[in-house]
Design a protein around this motif. Structure first.
Motif, short mmCIF file in Angstrom:
data_model
loop_
_atom_site.label_atom_id
_atom_site.label_comp_id
_atom_site.label_asym_id
_atom_site.label_seq_id
_atom_site.Cartn_x
_atom_site.Cartn_y
_atom_site.Cartn_z
N THR A 212 -9.01 7.47 -5.49
CA THR A 212 -8.61 6.08 -5.77
C THR A 212 -8.27 5.42 -4.44
O THR A 212 -8.41 6.01 -3.37
CB THR A 212 -7.43 6.02 -6.75
OG1 THR A 212 -7.21 4.66 -7.14
CG2 THR A 212 -6.16 6.56 -6.11
N THR A 213 -7.79 4.17 -4.50
CA THR A 213 -7.47 3.42 -3.28
C THR A 213 -5.97 3.48 -3.01
O THR A 213 -5.19 3.94 -3.84
CB THR A 213 -7.89 1.95 -3.41
OG1 THR A 213 -6.98 1.29 -4.29
CG2 THR A 213 -9.30 1.84 -3.95
N THR B 116 -2.50 0.00 -7.95
CA THR B 116 -3.57 0.88 -8.45
C THR B 116 -3.09 2.33 -8.43
O THR B 116 -3.21 3.06 -9.43
CB THR B 116 -4.83 0.75 -7.57
OG1 THR B 116 -5.33 -0.58 -7.68
CG2 THR B 116 -5.90 1.73 -8.01
N TYR B 117 -2.54 2.75 -7.29
CA TYR B 117 -2.13 4.15 -7.16
C TYR B 117 -1.09 4.52 -8.22
O TYR B 117 -1.22 5.56 -8.89
CB TYR B 117 -1.59 4.44 -5.76
CG TYR B 117 -0.95 5.81 -5.71
CD1 TYR B 117 -1.75 6.96 -5.66
CD2 TYR B 117 0.42 5.96 -5.80
CE1 TYR B 117 -1.18 8.22 -5.68
CE2 TYR B 117 1.01 7.22 -5.82
CZ TYR B 117 0.20 8.34 -5.75
OH TYR B 117 0.77 9.59 -5.80
N ASN C 88 -6.27 -2.60 -0.59
CA ASN C 88 -7.06 -3.33 -1.58
C ASN C 88 -7.30 -2.48 -2.83
O ASN C 88 -7.40 -1.25 -2.75
CB ASN C 88 -8.41 -3.74 -0.98
CG ASN C 88 -8.27 -4.88 0.01
OD1 ASN C 88 -8.11 -6.04 -0.37
ND2 ASN C 88 -8.33 -4.55 1.29
N SER C 89 -7.43 -3.14 -3.97
CA SER C 89 -7.73 -2.45 -5.22
C SER C 89 -9.18 -1.96 -5.19
O SER C 89 -9.95 -2.30 -4.28
CB SER C 89 -7.53 -3.40 -6.40
OG SER C 89 -8.44 -4.48 -6.30
N SER D 199 0.83 -1.21 0.00
CA SER D 199 0.00 0.00 0.00
C SER D 199 0.86 1.25 0.00
O SER D 199 2.06 1.21 0.22
CB SER D 199 -0.92 0.01 1.23
OG SER D 199 -0.15 -0.01 2.41
N TYR E 203 -4.02 0.87 -2.68
CA TYR E 203 -3.30 -0.30 -3.21
C TYR E 203 -2.20 0.22 -4.13
O TYR E 203 -2.45 1.00 -5.05
CB TYR E 203 -4.27 -1.20 -3.97
CG TYR E 203 -3.63 -2.40 -4.61
CD1 TYR E 203 -2.73 -3.21 -3.92
CD2 TYR E 203 -3.94 -2.75 -5.92
CE1 TYR E 203 -2.16 -4.32 -4.51
CE2 TYR E 203 -3.38 -3.87 -6.52
CZ TYR E 203 -2.49 -4.64 -5.81
OH TYR E 203 -1.92 -5.75 -6.40
N THR F 88 -0.41 3.18 -11.03
CA THR F 88 -0.95 3.17 -12.38
C THR F 88 -1.70 4.47 -12.66
O THR F 88 -1.53 5.10 -13.71
CB THR F 88 -1.90 1.97 -12.57
OG1 THR F 88 -1.18 0.77 -12.32
CG2 THR F 88 -2.46 1.93 -13.98
N GLU G 182 -11.90 -2.60 -7.04
CA GLU G 182 -12.95 -3.61 -7.11
C GLU G 182 -13.05 -4.39 -5.80
O GLU G 182 -14.15 -4.62 -5.27
CB GLU G 182 -12.66 -4.58 -8.27
CG GLU G 182 -13.81 -4.68 -9.24
CD GLU G 182 -13.49 -5.52 -10.45
OE1 GLU G 182 -12.30 -5.75 -10.73
OE2 GLU G 182 -14.45 -5.93 -11.13
N SER G 183 -11.89 -4.79 -5.27
CA SER G 183 -11.89 -5.57 -4.02
C SER G 183 -12.38 -4.71 -2.85
O SER G 183 -13.09 -5.19 -1.96
CB SER G 183 -10.49 -6.10 -3.72
OG SER G 183 -10.04 -6.94 -4.75
#
Length: 476
Positions: free
Chosen positions: A368-369, A374-375, A399-400, A348, A371, A377, A402-403
Motif C-alpha cells: 500500500t502507500t 490509507t495506511y 499520496n493515496s 504520511s 498516505y 484504514t 489512486e493519486s
C-alpha cells in the motif's frame, strides 16, 4: 494605530532574502546540501535561523539579528514551561491558514482548583497527565494544567501548586489576581517557568514585578476592552515585561459571536494594520461556561466544547477548559490536529515492512502507500480480521493509491525497488504480491520489473479478508 514600519510578510520573503544574510560557506553544518537549500527551508518554516551554526557566531552577529528580524512572526512566540513538555504560544505568520501554514498548535490546559481534597486533586492531575488518544498514528494529548486559587489563601494555593508540580511535568499556569497569593505559589516552582494569570489595570505593577523577578511570561487581562488591553501592553512593555499573552475575555453562548468578533478584530489589527502592541498570543477561556446559571452539566459542557472549537479556529493560541470528558476534549484535539497540519504536505507514515500477527514464510505479502489515512484504514481492516501477513508501505510522497498511480509516485519501477529494499524476499518462500485493486493497471509492468507474480486485490481494504479466503494460497 500602527506602531511599526511595514515590513515584508512571510509570503513576500524569498529564499534570496535569507540567502543574502547567510555566511554563504556551504559548510553543510545545518544538514542541508548548501546555503540556498537552507534558506529555502527557513522561508518554508521547516528550519529556524539558528539552525545555521556559523551565523550564530560573533562575527555574523549583525547578520543574525537582521535574519531574526526578517523572519520574526507578527504574532510573537512565547515559551511556557521547561524541558520536553515546554509550550510555544503564538508564532503566527499569517491570518489565514491557507496563506501559508500555522505553527505552534494551540495548547489545551485543564484546570485544577486549590479547594479540592488531596484525593480529588491527585486523581485529576493523573487523569490530565495520562489523557491520550491515537489518531492516525499520532498521539494526541493535553498540554498543561491551570491551577486556580479559589480559597484566596496563599498557603492553600502554595500547597496545591507544590502538590501538582510534584506529580506532573506538564507546564503550569498559575491563576489568581492577588499578587501575594501568586508569589506564594510561584516561589515553589520558580524553575518551571509557569505562565502567570493575570495582570489587570488594578494589579499590573505587582504582577509585572513577579514576572520580572522570576522570568515568567505574564497574561494581560482586559475583558472586552481592546483599548485597555493595548494600554496595559504598552505599559508593561515599557516596564520591561516582554513575554506577554493577551486575554481579551471569553463568553460562551449567547455571547460567543461577540468573543469570536473580538479575537478576529485583534488578529486583523496585527496583520492588516501592523499593530505591534496586539501582536502577542491570545488566551481563550471556554472554562467560563461554568460561570453560567445553567444547571445542566451536559449543556454547560456543550457550550464549553463549542466555544473551544470556535476559538481554535479564530484565533486562540492557548485554551483553558474544565471538562475532562472525552466527548468534550476529543473534538478539540482532532480539530487542532487538522488545523495545524501543513496543508502543503500530505499526512504520511513511515515506509518499510509492517508485520501483522505471526506471519510464516508462506504468509501473504500486500503493498500500500504511505498516505496516513490509507495506511491506517488498511491496518485496521487487517487487524480486525486477525490476518497474519506482511504489508509493504511504499513511499508515495504521502499520496493515496489512486493519486500515487496517476502521478507516477507508485509505478512498476518503484514497486520493484521497494520490494528489493525491504528484503521481503528473504522473509517469504513465495513470490506473490497482492496489489491494491486501484493499482490494477500496474500489474503487468510490475511482474516484468520485479519478477514477482501479482495478484490484484480488492479496491477497498475491507475486502481483503474475503479476497484472501478465496485466493490465498495462490493456485500455481
Amino acid at each position: 494605530m500602527s506602531e511599526r514600519e511595514p515590513r515584508k510578510t512571510i509570503k513576500e520573503i524569498s529564499p534570496i532574502d535569507v540567502y543574502k544574510l547567510l555566511p554563504k560557506t556551504n559548510c553543510r553544518e545545518c544538514g542541508e546540501a548548501n546555503c540556498m537549500a537552507f534558506a529555502t527551508k527557513v522561508v518554508n518554516g521547516e528550519l529556524a535561523v539558528d539552525n545555521c551554526p556559523p551565523v550564530t557566531k560573533e562575527e555574523y552577529r549583525a547578520n543574525f539579528e537582521n535574519l531574526s528580524n526578517l523572519m520574526a512572526p507578527p504574532v510573537r512566540t512565547v515559551h511556557v514551561g521547561t524541558g520536553e513538555r515546554a509550550m510555544k504560544l503564538g508564532g503566527k505568520y499569517v491570518l489565514y491558514r491557507h496563506e501559508f501554514t500555522y505553527h505552534n498548535p494551540t495548547p489545551i490546559a485543564l484546570d485544577i482548583s486549590d479547594d479540592l481534597s488531596d484525593e480529588e486533586r491527585d486523581a485529576r492531575v493523573k487523569a490530565i497527565s495520562e489523557f491520550s488518544y491515537n489518531y492516525i498514528g499520532r498521539e494526541l494529548r493535553l498540554d498543561a494544567i491551570a491551577i486556580r486559587s479559589t480559597r484566596h489563601d496563599p498557603a492553600a494555593f502554595a500547597a496545591a501548586v507544590t502538590a501538582v508540580a510534584s506529580q506532573t511535568d506538564l507546564p503550569l499556569i498559575l491563576c489568581t489576581y492577588d499578587a501575594a497569593i501568586m508569589a506564594a505559589g510561584l516561589a515553589h516552582i520558580r524553575e518551571r517557568r509557569p505562565l502567570l494569570y493575570a495582570a489587570t489595570r488594578d494589579n499590573w505593577k505587582e504582577m509585572a514585578e513577579l514576572a520580572l523577578r522570576y522570568a515568567c511570561p505574564l497574561v494581560v487581562s482586559a475583558p472586552h476592552d481592546i483599548a485597555l488591553l493595548r494600554s496595559l501592553v504598552k505599559t508593561l512593555v515599557a516596564y520591561g515585561v516582554t513575554d506577554l499573552v493577551l486575554d481579551p475575555g471569553t463568553s460562551v453562548e449567547p455571547g460567543l459571536s461577540g468573543t469570536i468578533h473580538l479575537f478576529s478584530q485583534i488578529r486583523r489589527a496585527v496583520f492588516a494594520d501592523g499593530d505591534d502592541l496586539l501582536g502577542y498570543p491570545l488566551l481563550g477561556t471556554p472554562i467560563t461556561a461554568w460561570l453560567s446559571p445553567e444547571i445542566s452539566h451536559e449543556l454547560i459542557q456543550w457550550k464549553e466544547a463549542c466555544a473551544a472549537s470556535m476559538l481554535l479556529s479564530r484565533y486562540a493560541d492557548l485554551l483553558i477548559l474544565h471538562s475532562l470528558e472525552g466527548w468534550v476534549l476529543l473534538p478539540q484535539l482532532i480539530w487542532r490536529f487538522n488545523i495545524y497540519t501543513d496543508p502543503r504536505k500530505p499526512v504520511s507514515v513511515d515506509t518499510g515492512i509492517k508485520i501483522f500477527g505471526s506471519p510464516k514464510p508462506d504468509a501473504p505479502v500486500l503493498i500500500t502507500t504511505n498516505y496516513a489515512l490509507t495506511y491506517f484504514t488498511v491496518e485496521s481492516d487487517i487487524k480486525a480480521a486477525g490476518i497474519d501477513c506482511f504489508l509493504i508501505v511504499a513511499d508515495t510522497g504521502g499520496n493515496s493509491v489512486e493519486s500515487a498511480v496517476a502521478g507516477r509516485y507508485l509505478n512498476a519501477e518503484s514497486i520493484a525497488a521497494v520490494l528489493k529494499d525491504t528484503g521481503i524476499s528473504d522473509r517469504v518462500s513465495h513470490r506473490y504480491l497482492i496489489l491494491p485493486g486501484l493499482a490494477a493497471r500496474l500489474s503487468g509492468e510490475t511482474e516484468e520489473a520485479s519478477g514477482w507474480h501479482v495478484l490484484v486485490g480488492p479496491k477497498d481494504s475491507s475486502g481483503i479478508p474475503a479476497f484472501l479466503k478465496a485466493h490465498w494460497p495462490p493456485k500455481t
